[in-house]
Motif scaffolding. Structure first.
Motif, short mmCIF file in Angstrom:
data_model
loop_
_atom_site.label_atom_id
_atom_site.label_comp_id
_atom_site.label_asym_id
_atom_site.label_seq_id
_atom_site.Cartn_x
_atom_site.Cartn_y
_atom_site.Cartn_z
N ASN A 1 9.78 2.94 4.34
CA ASN A 1 10.34 2.13 3.25
C ASN A 1 10.49 0.67 3.62
OD1 ASN A 1 10.83 3.38 0.71
ND2 ASN A 1 12.10 4.85 1.81
N TYR A 2 10.48 0.41 4.92
CA TYR A 2 10.55 -0.98 5.38
C TYR A 2 9.50 -1.84 4.69
CZ TYR A 2 10.71 -4.84 8.75
OH TYR A 2 10.82 -6.06 9.35
N LEU A 3 8.31 -1.23 4.49
CA LEU A 3 7.21 -1.99 3.88
C LEU A 3 7.58 -2.48 2.50
CD1 LEU A 3 4.22 0.35 4.83
CD2 LEU A 3 5.00 -1.66 6.04
N TRP A 4 8.20 -1.59 1.71
CA TRP A 4 8.51 -1.99 0.36
C TRP A 4 9.71 -2.93 0.32
CZ3 TRP A 4 6.09 2.50 1.45
CH2 TRP A 4 4.99 2.85 0.66
N LEU A 5 10.69 -2.68 1.21
CA LEU A 5 11.89 -3.50 1.20
C LEU A 5 11.59 -4.92 1.66
CD1 LEU A 5 14.39 -0.89 2.65
CD2 LEU A 5 14.22 -1.70 0.30
N ASN A 6 10.61 -5.08 2.56
CA ASN A 6 10.33 -6.42 3.07
C ASN A 6 8.99 -6.94 2.58
OD1 ASN A 6 12.59 -6.88 5.05
ND2 ASN A 6 11.84 -4.90 5.67
N GLN A 7 8.63 -6.53 1.38
CA GLN A 7 7.32 -6.85 0.87
C GLN A 7 7.02 -8.35 0.91
OE1 GLN A 7 6.48 -4.55 -2.53
NE2 GLN A 7 4.76 -5.81 -3.17
N SER A 8 7.98 -9.16 0.53
CA SER A 8 7.68 -10.59 0.45
C SER A 8 7.47 -11.19 1.84
CB SER A 8 8.79 -11.33 -0.29
OG SER A 8 10.04 -10.93 0.23
N GLN A 9 8.25 -10.71 2.81
CA GLN A 9 8.07 -11.26 4.15
C GLN A 9 6.72 -10.85 4.74
OE1 GLN A 9 10.49 -9.59 7.20
NE2 GLN A 9 10.32 -11.35 8.55
N LEU A 10 6.30 -9.62 4.39
CA LEU A 10 5.07 -9.10 4.96
C LEU A 10 3.85 -9.43 4.10
CD1 LEU A 10 6.36 -5.54 5.85
CD2 LEU A 10 5.73 -7.30 7.48
N SER A 11 4.07 -10.16 3.03
CA SER A 11 2.99 -10.35 2.07
C SER A 11 1.73 -10.91 2.72
CB SER A 11 3.44 -11.29 0.96
OG SER A 11 2.41 -11.43 0.02
N ARG A 12 0.63 -10.18 2.54
CA ARG A 12 -0.67 -10.54 3.10
C ARG A 12 -0.63 -10.72 4.62
NH1 ARG A 12 -4.77 -11.05 -0.08
NH2 ARG A 12 -6.00 -12.22 1.43
N ARG A 13 0.33 -10.12 5.25
CA ARG A 13 0.35 -10.10 6.71
C ARG A 13 0.44 -8.67 7.20
NH1 ARG A 13 2.46 -15.13 8.47
NH2 ARG A 13 1.85 -14.50 10.57
N MET A 14 0.01 -7.69 6.37
CA MET A 14 0.06 -6.31 6.83
C MET A 14 -1.16 -5.54 6.34
SD MET A 14 2.58 -4.06 4.54
CE MET A 14 3.01 -4.57 2.90
N THR A 15 -1.54 -4.53 7.11
CA THR A 15 -2.64 -3.67 6.70
C THR A 15 -2.20 -2.21 6.75
OG1 THR A 15 -3.46 -3.41 8.94
CG2 THR A 15 -4.37 -5.23 7.66
N LEU A 16 -2.88 -1.39 5.96
CA LEU A 16 -2.66 0.05 6.01
C LEU A 16 -3.97 0.71 6.44
CD1 LEU A 16 -0.65 0.69 2.70
CD2 LEU A 16 0.22 0.29 5.00
N LEU A 17 -3.86 1.99 6.80
CA LEU A 17 -5.06 2.69 7.25
C LEU A 17 -6.05 2.87 6.10
CD1 LEU A 17 -3.67 5.51 9.53
CD2 LEU A 17 -5.15 3.64 10.20
N ASN A 18 -7.32 2.92 6.48
CA ASN A 18 -8.36 3.12 5.48
C ASN A 18 -8.60 4.62 5.32
OD1 ASN A 18 -10.38 2.68 3.69
ND2 ASN A 18 -11.88 1.98 5.18
N ASP A 19 -7.56 5.33 4.97
CA ASP A 19 -7.66 6.78 4.89
C ASP A 19 -6.78 7.26 3.74
OD1 ASP A 19 -6.98 9.56 5.29
OD2 ASP A 19 -7.80 9.39 7.31
N THR A 20 -7.41 7.90 2.76
CA THR A 20 -6.69 8.31 1.55
C THR A 20 -5.44 9.12 1.88
OG1 THR A 20 -8.89 8.63 0.64
CG2 THR A 20 -7.03 9.33 -0.70
N ARG A 21 -5.65 10.19 2.65
CA ARG A 21 -4.54 11.12 2.87
C ARG A 21 -3.44 10.52 3.73
NH1 ARG A 21 -5.43 16.38 2.31
NH2 ARG A 21 -3.17 16.46 2.44
N GLU A 22 -3.82 9.70 4.70
CA GLU A 22 -2.79 9.08 5.55
C GLU A 22 -1.90 8.16 4.72
OE1 GLU A 22 -1.93 9.23 8.75
OE2 GLU A 22 -3.57 10.15 9.83
N VAL A 23 -2.53 7.32 3.92
CA VAL A 23 -1.75 6.34 3.15
C VAL A 23 -0.94 7.01 2.04
CG1 VAL A 23 -1.96 4.37 1.59
CG2 VAL A 23 -3.28 4.42 3.69
#
Lengths: 276, 300, 334
Positions: free
Chosen positions: C136-158
């Motif tokens: 949930n950190y990702l969603w709570l800090n969305q603005s700070q992380l904006s365009r500075r984060m990546t997720l896996l290129n995998d449907t099931r993982e994400v």
């Protein structure tokens, strides 16, 4: 005549400038790859120091070297066969009109259009379900099946480039040769072929590069321990492609550049001798 | 050489080949390639077509063509959007490659002294000796926010560019890979250009611009068409560059097809249908192009 | 622990189908020296490619294949594997109890695990304060992380991670839950730089990214390079993955295959692989042989408490798989 030469001078400047810029564009990533091949860090993030380790690692990595050998073998064989078949096909298509020519022409363009993954899967299914059983096990998945699959798109590219050249060719040269008593074979080899040579070479260069870089088709049609370079490189992505692959690229470019330079020099010298 | 005598008839010095022998020549030319393509291209393509007619086929299943469900599935806004993106990338790349590649091909074919021509051409193509994956990674290193490009720009006091993970980066990466192809094909065409035509045009008072558009371009139209075709079609099949360089919204048709064959769903039927559709649309475009080219050529 | 092997004439050859990184020259030479069997390896780049090529007809020459755990389940379904004869295997008692009974293959009838790892968040500990603890950190800090984060290129993982962030199972088959996960991802989408499973490493180290979703093996490698980075296993649970060895039903040289398995189960060999690749080993004896920094590395060998909520990604029905794919296409296309 002042007009043409001044016009020529004007042409040289802007085309040459664009060309030099484009050369820079083409070699910029190569420069980057080269610089990072000397970087101590396995990542391309920041410079951590100079080292030749990656080059040692590359030269002692039998997996990569055998993959390179396999790729070169496939490319040379495939392009060799495709050069002959493709040129013949392009000449045939330009000369004759026959029922079904449109279809034949369409099929010759097909390899360019089909998505790689589709043709890769389909070729494997064909080989496994039809070719191998029918041949009684004589044909096996191997380096040879990769070559066979590569010839398909290589000859399409050669045919494409040669046919564009054919449309511009003077059709009367060959007729003249025939009139002077040459057999069709002689006319072909001594008149048509030299005219087509630049296009054949262009097409072969294109096909060679594509064969060396093909990943999906080789992945599916390989067997018997055959591993091409793209297969090896893509398989390393999972644990990180290290700078020893950069070293490989640098060595490849330098090596082939040198080989071409030598070949050109020899050709040039023999041409000079002939003219003397 | 005979002078004022009637033209030498063809029949006299050459043996009139028998009907069978006359068939031999086209057979020798078109036969080998034809057989190779028939086995390793036509049959697999028919296989793809067969697969596309079976909804929900699993590899290893018996193929029972039963309908166009797979095709119907394609026509949803989602997939059409994906196709549209592929077309955009391919078209954009083609335009860029044509505009940038023509001067280079012209320079090598006509302005570089003959002895250096082959070397220059090869020198331009040489960067393609690296794996396409490595090239794309190199572009990441160049285009990322703290990458080579921005380091150079900021050291000159210019603003940094946020190119990576956007469409622009994809166009750069794709153009890079395809520019040599365009140059190679245009070169083959331009090398044969009769420069005397240009001189004649200049003699008649044409400006370089007029000479270019009214002499050079029409003469090299087959090469331009072939080059654009090649770059466009190859661009449609590239899924590595859009994915690595394009950011989070860069699903392309090529990647979609790849996912059908190699994804969790292993939906080979849908993948085949997408492939067939792609093949069909591009084939129609080529057929039109050929027809136009033929008419043009016969008019010349 | 020298394995005994019947040399069957020309069948001194073992063909394996594996990831490139699992085999290197010294390993193969040691094996050949110990057993006299020559190993010929073909590599694949993903489980899906491996599955597709095997199903399209390629598998006949391989005696050993290296699928990941969920791929094993698929291969069992497709009747591609032969049951392991444990009387021919020595060293499997070293396998941790946790890995002796996989959810994909109850009783480990068909596979031997060779490595495992987790998925988590690798982040720049200097720039992110407070550090991430959970998805949930990702969603709570969305603005700070904006365009500075990546997720896996995998449907099931994400999708799985998002499902977990919502409190659902990684392997949810409820269309409603999956839809909620998709919508949650759509909210995060503008901040995501890219979906990538490997290209994030350079960008994270260079400072272009602050955070990346990645595998534990990559995290350990990155942290070794630069100690400013840390790896965290989200507290609400993550996905556990493992790579395995299997023997296909059509294996031409099963004896050599067993020789290979026994070789890989030797603690020294398993430890060597773990050291080279930063994959955790399920082999307890091998784990004890590792040098202390790796042995005690919590990113590599997280304590049990952290793993109680984690699950392996399991295959789902065709319908649900297509639902996941559709949402993924929508996510990466809009």
């Amino acid at each position: 005549m002042p007009l043409p030469s001044s016009q020529l001078k004007f042409s040289i400047s802007w085309q040459a400038i664009v060309s030099v810029l484009m050369f820079g564009f083409m070699y910029l990533p190569i420069l980057v790859l080269t610089i990072y091949s000397f970087n101590q860090s396995p990542y391309s993030a920041g410079w951590t120091g100079f080292t030749l380790n990656w080059y040692w690692k590359f030269f002692s990595d039998t997996k990569i070297l055998s993959a390179l050998r396999d790729s070169l073998a496939v490319a040379i064989c495939a392009v060799g066969i495709a050069a002959i078949l493709g040129t013949l096909m392009a000449v045939g298509l330009s000369r004759y009109r026959f029922p079904g020519k449109g279809l034949y022409q369409g099929i010759s363009y097909l390899p360019l259009i089909i998505p790689d993954i589709a043709i890769a899967v389909a070729t494997l299914v064909f080989l496994a379900a039809v070719a191998i059983p029918f041949s009684g096990g004589l044909i096996q998945l191997s380096l040879g099946t990769i070559v066979a699959a590569h010839v398909v798109f290589c000859l399409a590219y050669v045919a494409l480039v040669v046919s564009t050249r054919l449309t511009n060719l003077n059709p009367h040269l060959e007729e003249a040769a025939l009139d002077l008593g040459a057999t069709p074979m002689q006319a072909f080899i001594q008149v048509l072929l030299p005219e087509l040579m630049p296009a054949i070479i262009s097409g072969c260069l294109l096909a060679f590069v594509l064969s060396m870089d093909d990943f999906l088709i080789a992945s599916f049609t390989a067997g018997g321990g055959a591993n091409t370079l793209p297969m090896e490189i893509f398989s390393r992505i999972r644990t990180g492609v290290k700078p020893d692959i950069n070293a490989l690229s640098v060595v490849l470019i330098l090596g082939s550049g040198f080989a071409f330079f030598v070949a050109e020099y020899i050709r040039y010298r023999s041409e000079q001798k002939r003219l003397k | 050489m005979s002078q004022a005598s009637p033209p030498i008839s063809r029949e006299a010095p050459r043996k009139q080949p028998a009907a069978l022998a006359r068939l031999l020549e086209p057979l020798a030319l078109l036969g080998p390639a034809g057989i190779w393509l028939a086995l390793l291209l036509v049959i697999p393509t028919l296989l793809i077509f067969q697969l596309s007619l079976v909804p929900g086929i699993r590899p290893g299943d018996v193929v029972n063509p039963s309908g166009l469900d797979n095709y119907v599935q394609i026509f949803q806004p989602l997939y059409l959007q994906v196709l549209g993106r592929s077309l955009f990338f391919a078209a954009g790349t083609t335009l860029i490659c044509l505009v940038l590649g023509f001067p280079v091909a012209y320079w090598i074919a006509l302005l570089v002294p003959k002895r250096w021509r082959n070397l220059t051409l090869i020198g331009f193509v040489l960067p393609l000796w690296t794996s396409s994956l490595l090239r794309s990674y190199a572009w990441i290193t160049i285009l990322r926010p703290t990458g080579v490009l921005n380091t150079v720009l900021t050291s000159f006091g210019l603003p940094a560019l946020d190119i990576l993970n956007r469409d622009a980066a994809v166009l750069v990466g794709m153009s890079y890979s395809l520019l040599p192809y365009m140059v190679l094909i245009l070169y083959a065409s331009l090398e044969k250009l009769d420069t005397r035509l240009l001189e004649a045009a200049a003699d008649l008072g044409a400006t370089p611009k007029q000479a270019f558009w009214q002499v050079t371009v029409p003469q090299t139209l087959p090469g331009i068409a072939a080059g654009c075709l090649l770059v466009f079609i190859t661009g449609l099949g590239d899924f590595v560059d859009p994915e690595l360089l394009g950011g989070a919204s860069s699903m392309t048709a090529a990647r979609l097809i790849y996912n059908q064959f190699l994804g969790a769903t292993q939906n080979w039927g849908f993948g085949s249908a997408l492939s067939m559709l792609l093949i069909l649309t591009v084939s129609i475009a080529i057929a039109l192009l050929l027809k136009y080219g033929d008419r043009n050529a016969s008019g010349v | 622990m020298r394995p005994t092997v019947k040399k069957t004439g020309a069948k001194d050859e073992l063909y394996i189908y594996t990831w490139s990184s699992y085999i290197d020259d010294s390993l193969l030479q040691t094996f050949t020296a110990q057993t006299g069997i020559r190993v010929i390896a073909t590599t694949f780049d993903s489980n899906e490619t491996m599955l597709a090529t095997i199903r399209a007809g390629k598998g006949a020459e391989y005696s050993i294949i290296y699928p990941s755990d969920y791929a094993v389940a698929k291969m069992i379904d497709l009747k591609l594997l032969q049951e392991l004869d444990y009387t021919k295997i020595s060293g499997q008692e070293n396998i941790l109890v946790k890995f002796q009974n996989s959810v994909h293959d109850p009783g480990n009838r068909y596979h031997i695990p060779v490595s495992w790892g987790t998925t988590g968040l690798i982040y720049n500990s200097e720039k992110l304060n407070p550090p991430p603890q959970d998805w949930n950190y990702l969603w709570l800090n969305q603005s700070q992380l904006s365009r500075r984060m990546t997720l896996l290129n995998d449907t099931r993982e994400v999708m799985g991670a998002t499902l977990r962030a919502l409190g659902y199972s990684y392997n949810s088959t409820d269309p409603q839950e999956i839809k909620q996960a998709y919508e949650k991802l759509v909210k995060l989408k503008p901040a995501i730089t890219n979906f990538t499973s490997d290209a994030w490493r350079d960008q994270l180290l260079a400072g272009d990214l602050l955070l990346a979703m990645g595998y534990s093996s990559d995290a350990v490698a990155v942290i070794q390079q630069d100690a400013r980075f840390k790896y965290v296993i989200p507290s609400s649970g993550t996905s556990l993955w493992s790579d395995t060895m299997v023997i296909p039903r059509t294996a031409p040289n099963p004896d050599a295959a067993y020789a290979w398995i026994n070789f890989m189960l030797q603690p020294s060999v398993a430890a060597q692989v773990a050291q080279r690749l930063f994959f955790a080993t399920p082999n307890q004896a091998a784990h004890d042989q590792l040098p202390a920094p790796l042995r005690d590395n919590e990113a590599l060998f997280p304590p049990e408490t952290l793993l109680t909520k984690s699950e392996g990604i399991a295959p789902v029905t065709q319908e649900i798989a297509e639902l996941y794919e559709k949402y993924w296409t929508q996510l990466t296309s809009s």
